[in-house]
Structures are given as C-alpha cells and as structure tokens.
Design a protein around this motif. Structure first.
Motif, PDB file in Angstrom:
ATOM      1  N   ARG A  64      38.545  16.705  37.079  1.00  0.00           N
ATOM      2  CA  ARG A  64      38.876  16.104  38.379  1.00  0.00           C
ATOM      3  C   ARG A  64      40.345  16.339  38.704  1.00  0.00           C
ATOM      4  NH1 ARG A  64      36.538  10.361  36.778  1.00  0.00           N
ATOM      5  NH2 ARG A  64      37.796  11.000  35.017  1.00  0.00           N
ATOM      6  N   LYS A  65      41.144  16.623  37.677  1.00  0.00           N
ATOM      7  CA  LYS A  65      42.579  16.856  37.868  1.00  0.00           C
ATOM      8  C   LYS A  65      42.936  18.341  37.900  1.00  0.00           C
ATOM      9  CE  LYS A  65      43.804  12.484  35.717  1.00  0.00           C
ATOM     10  NZ  LYS A  65      44.499  11.829  34.605  1.00  0.00           N
ATOM     11  N   VAL A  66      41.945  19.209  37.786  1.00  0.00           N
ATOM     12  CA  VAL A  66      42.177  20.655  37.812  1.00  0.00           C
ATOM     13  C   VAL A  66      41.949  21.135  39.244  1.00  0.00           C
ATOM     14  CG1 VAL A  66      41.411  22.886  36.923  1.00  0.00           C
ATOM     15  CG2 VAL A  66      41.458  20.902  35.408  1.00  0.00           C
ATOM     16  N   SER A  67      42.901  21.868  39.772  1.00  0.00           N
ATOM     17  CA  SER A  67      42.800  22.334  41.167  1.00  0.00           C
ATOM     18  C   SER A  67      41.736  23.419  41.310  1.00  0.00           C
ATOM     19  CB  SER A  67      44.150  22.870  41.642  1.00  0.00           C
ATOM     20  OG  SER A  67      44.444  24.091  40.982  1.00  0.00           O
ATOM     21  N   ASP A  68      41.214  23.546  42.521  1.00  0.00           N
ATOM     22  CA  ASP A  68      40.255  24.610  42.814  1.00  0.00           C
ATOM     23  C   ASP A  68      40.871  25.975  42.565  1.00  0.00           C
ATOM     24  OD1 ASP A  68      38.304  22.798  43.478  1.00  0.00           O
ATOM     25  OD2 ASP A  68      38.516  23.067  45.650  1.00  0.00           O
ATOM     26  N   SER A  69      42.137  26.140  42.910  1.00  0.00           N
ATOM     27  CA  SER A  69      42.775  27.451  42.712  1.00  0.00           C
ATOM     28  C   SER A  69      42.904  27.772  41.223  1.00  0.00           C
ATOM     29  CB  SER A  69      44.133  27.517  43.409  1.00  0.00           C
ATOM     30  OG  SER A  69      45.014  26.559  42.876  1.00  0.00           O
ATOM     31  N   ALA A  70      43.171  26.759  40.384  1.00  0.00           N
ATOM     32  CA  ALA A  70      43.234  27.000  38.937  1.00  0.00           C
ATOM     33  C   ALA A  70      41.864  27.411  38.409  1.00  0.00           C
ATOM     34  CB  ALA A  70      43.738  25.750  38.214  1.00  0.00           C
ATOM     35  N   LEU A  71      40.815  26.744  38.872  1.00  0.00           N
ATOM     36  CA  LEU A  71      39.456  27.123  38.458  1.00  0.00           C
ATOM     37  C   LEU A  71      39.126  28.539  38.909  1.00  0.00           C
ATOM     38  CD1 LEU A  71      37.459  23.847  39.161  1.00  0.00           C
ATOM     39  CD2 LEU A  71      37.996  24.840  36.929  1.00  0.00           C
ATOM     40  N   ARG A  72      39.472  28.874  40.133  1.00  0.00           N
ATOM     41  CA  ARG A  72      39.199  30.231  40.647  1.00  0.00           C
ATOM     42  C   ARG A  72      39.926  31.297  39.825  1.00  0.00           C
ATOM     43  NH1 ARG A  72      40.323  27.957  45.704  1.00  0.00           N
ATOM     44  NH2 ARG A  72      38.432  27.163  46.639  1.00  0.00           N
ATOM     45  N   ARG A  73      41.170  31.005  39.425  1.00  0.00           N
ATOM     46  CA  ARG A  73      41.913  31.975  38.610  1.00  0.00           C
ATOM     47  C   ARG A  73      41.205  32.229  37.286  1.00  0.00           C
ATOM     48  NH1 ARG A  73      46.345  29.348  40.770  1.00  0.00           N
ATOM     49  NH2 ARG A  73      46.556  27.961  38.965  1.00  0.00           N
ATOM     50  N   VAL A  74      40.728  31.172  36.641  1.00  0.00           N
ATOM     51  CA  VAL A  74      40.032  31.326  35.359  1.00  0.00           C
ATOM     52  C   VAL A  74      38.716  32.066  35.553  1.00  0.00           C
ATOM     53  CG1 VAL A  74      38.928  30.091  33.459  1.00  0.00           C
ATOM     54  CG2 VAL A  74      41.178  29.368  34.285  1.00  0.00           C
ATOM     55  N   VAL A  75      37.965  31.727  36.591  1.00  0.00           N
ATOM     56  CA  VAL A  75      36.714  32.436  36.889  1.00  0.00           C
ATOM     57  C   VAL A  75      36.990  33.929  37.084  1.00  0.00           C
ATOM     58  CG1 VAL A  75      34.888  32.737  38.608  1.00  0.00           C
ATOM     59  CG2 VAL A  75      35.486  30.444  37.813  1.00  0.00           C
ATOM     60  N   ALA A  76      38.031  34.247  37.841  1.00  0.00           N
ATOM     61  CA  ALA A  76      38.376  35.656  38.067  1.00  0.00           C
ATOM     62  C   ALA A  76      38.748  36.344  36.756  1.00  0.00           C
ATOM     63  CB  ALA A  76      39.516  35.763  39.084  1.00  0.00           C
ATOM     64  N   LYS A  77      39.524  35.664  35.906  1.00  0.00           N
ATOM     65  CA  LYS A  77      39.904  36.261  34.623  1.00  0.00           C
ATOM     66  C   LYS A  77      38.677  36.527  33.756  1.00  0.00           C
ATOM     67  CE  LYS A  77      44.577  34.464  34.269  1.00  0.00           C
ATOM     68  NZ  LYS A  77      45.505  33.615  33.506  1.00  0.00           N
ATOM     69  N   LEU A  78      37.773  35.550  33.681  1.00  0.00           N
ATOM     70  CA  LEU A  78      36.577  35.722  32.852  1.00  0.00           C
ATOM     71  C   LEU A  78      35.643  36.783  33.427  1.00  0.00           C
ATOM     72  CD1 LEU A  78      35.811  32.050  31.808  1.00  0.00           C
ATOM     73  CD2 LEU A  78      36.973  33.830  30.497  1.00  0.00           C
ATOM     74  N   ASN A  79      35.499  36.838  34.741  1.00  0.00           N
ATOM     75  CA  ASN A  79      34.620  37.839  35.360  1.00  0.00           C
ATOM     76  C   ASN A  79      35.195  39.243  35.284  1.00  0.00           C
ATOM     77  OD1 ASN A  79      32.513  36.166  36.031  1.00  0.00           O
ATOM     78  ND2 ASN A  79      33.329  35.688  38.047  1.00  0.00           N
ATOM     79  N   ASN A  80      36.496  39.345  35.021  1.00  0.00           N
ATOM     80  CA  ASN A  80      37.138  40.657  34.932  1.00  0.00           C
ATOM     81  C   ASN A  80      37.592  40.986  33.515  1.00  0.00           C
ATOM     82  OD1 ASN A  80      37.225  41.796  37.750  1.00  0.00           O
ATOM     83  ND2 ASN A  80      37.938  39.709  38.086  1.00  0.00           N
ATOM     84  N   ARG A  81      37.048  40.288  32.548  1.00  0.00           N
ATOM     85  CA  ARG A  81      37.355  40.518  31.131  1.00  0.00           C
ATOM     86  C   ARG A  81      36.294  41.452  30.542  1.00  0.00           C
ATOM     87  NH1 ARG A  81      38.792  36.043  26.692  1.00  0.00           N
ATOM     88  NH2 ARG A  81      38.329  37.263  24.837  1.00  0.00           N
ATOM     89  N   PRO A  82      36.700  42.602  29.991  1.00  0.00           N
ATOM     90  CA  PRO A  82      35.714  43.524  29.397  1.00  0.00           C
ATOM     91  C   PRO A  82      34.954  42.854  28.253  1.00  0.00           C
ATOM     92  CG  PRO A  82      37.841  44.584  29.637  1.00  0.00           C
ATOM     93  CD  PRO A  82      38.062  43.124  29.912  1.00  0.00           C
ATOM     94  N   ARG A  83      33.657  43.146  28.171  1.00  0.00           N
ATOM     95  CA  ARG A  83      32.803  42.561  27.131  1.00  0.00           C
ATOM     96  C   ARG A  83      32.144  43.670  26.330  1.00  0.00           C
ATOM     97  NH1 ARG A  83      31.629  37.243  29.147  1.00  0.00           N
ATOM     98  NH2 ARG A  83      33.472  36.773  30.383  1.00  0.00           N
ATOM     99  N   LYS A  84      32.209  43.540  25.032  1.00  0.00           N
ATOM    100  CA  LYS A  84      31.577  44.522  24.151  1.00  0.00           C
ATOM    101  C   LYS A  84      30.098  44.660  24.493  1.00  0.00           C
ATOM    102  CE  LYS A  84      30.819  45.549  19.270  1.00  0.00           C
ATOM    103  NZ  LYS A  84      31.071  45.107  17.883  1.00  0.00           N
TER     104      LYS A  84
END
Length: 112
Positions: A64-84
C-alpha cells in the motif's frame, strides 16, 4: 495438438482466491490444475518469480506504500530480464514476438 494461445494450462494453489477458477479457465480456453498442499515444487515459475520480486521488495513490504511507478519499474525490469528457460530471450521478446500482430497495443504495456 496444442491450441495456439498465451495460456494452455493454469496451475493454482488451493486458496479461496481461486474460487472462480472455472470462469478464468473458460475465458482463456485453458485446462485448470491444482497443486497439492505444501508442494512448492509444483509451482516452479511462481516460486521463481516470487524470488525475483523479493530482490526489489523484501518479504513484509507494505505494498500500500509502494507507488504505482515503482511497481511499473520492477515489472518492466522483470519483463525485460533474459531467462535461460526462454533461450536467453526476455519474457517481453517472447510475448511480443509471438503476439505482436494480434495485440496492436501490446508495446504500451511495457512502457514505463
């Protein structure tokens, strides 16, 4: 013969949050399976993703204390992280490569 689509099967926990599982499975034309209780090995992708998320948000984080923009940044990082598992492609590359013709606005989901 497998159906073409983003989701072919759904594996769920036994929690009450999945009470409407039949409607979800029908909406995405997928078979639904339930994990055995306390068998995290049956939810490998879920457990792996939880571990990746914990790199950014430690256990006990009050979302509840995490901003939407912080969540979006993490989602973008995870979606753009290469996976074996994906041949060192990113989830975004795999998804957009296969479905970009069908989803004209798919790229907007990755913009932060």
């Amino acid at each position: 013969e497998p159906r073409r689509g983003a989701v072919q099967t759904i594996t769920l926990d036994n929690g009450s949050e999945f009470a409407e599982h039949r409607q979800v499975a029908k909406a995405v034309s997928a078979k639904t399976y339930f994990c055995d209780p306390y068998r995290s090995c049956q939810r490998g992708t879920n457990e792996n993703t939880n571990g990746l998320i914990r790199q950014y948000f430690p256990k006990g984080t009050d979302f509840r204390k995490v901003s939407d923009s912080a969540l979006r940044r993490v989602v973008a990082k995870l979606n753009n992280r290469p996976r074996k598992r994906l041949g060192y492609r990113t989830p975004a590359q795999v998804f957009l490569g296969e479905y970009s013709g069908a989803l004209k606005t798919a790229g907007a989901a990755l913009n932060v």
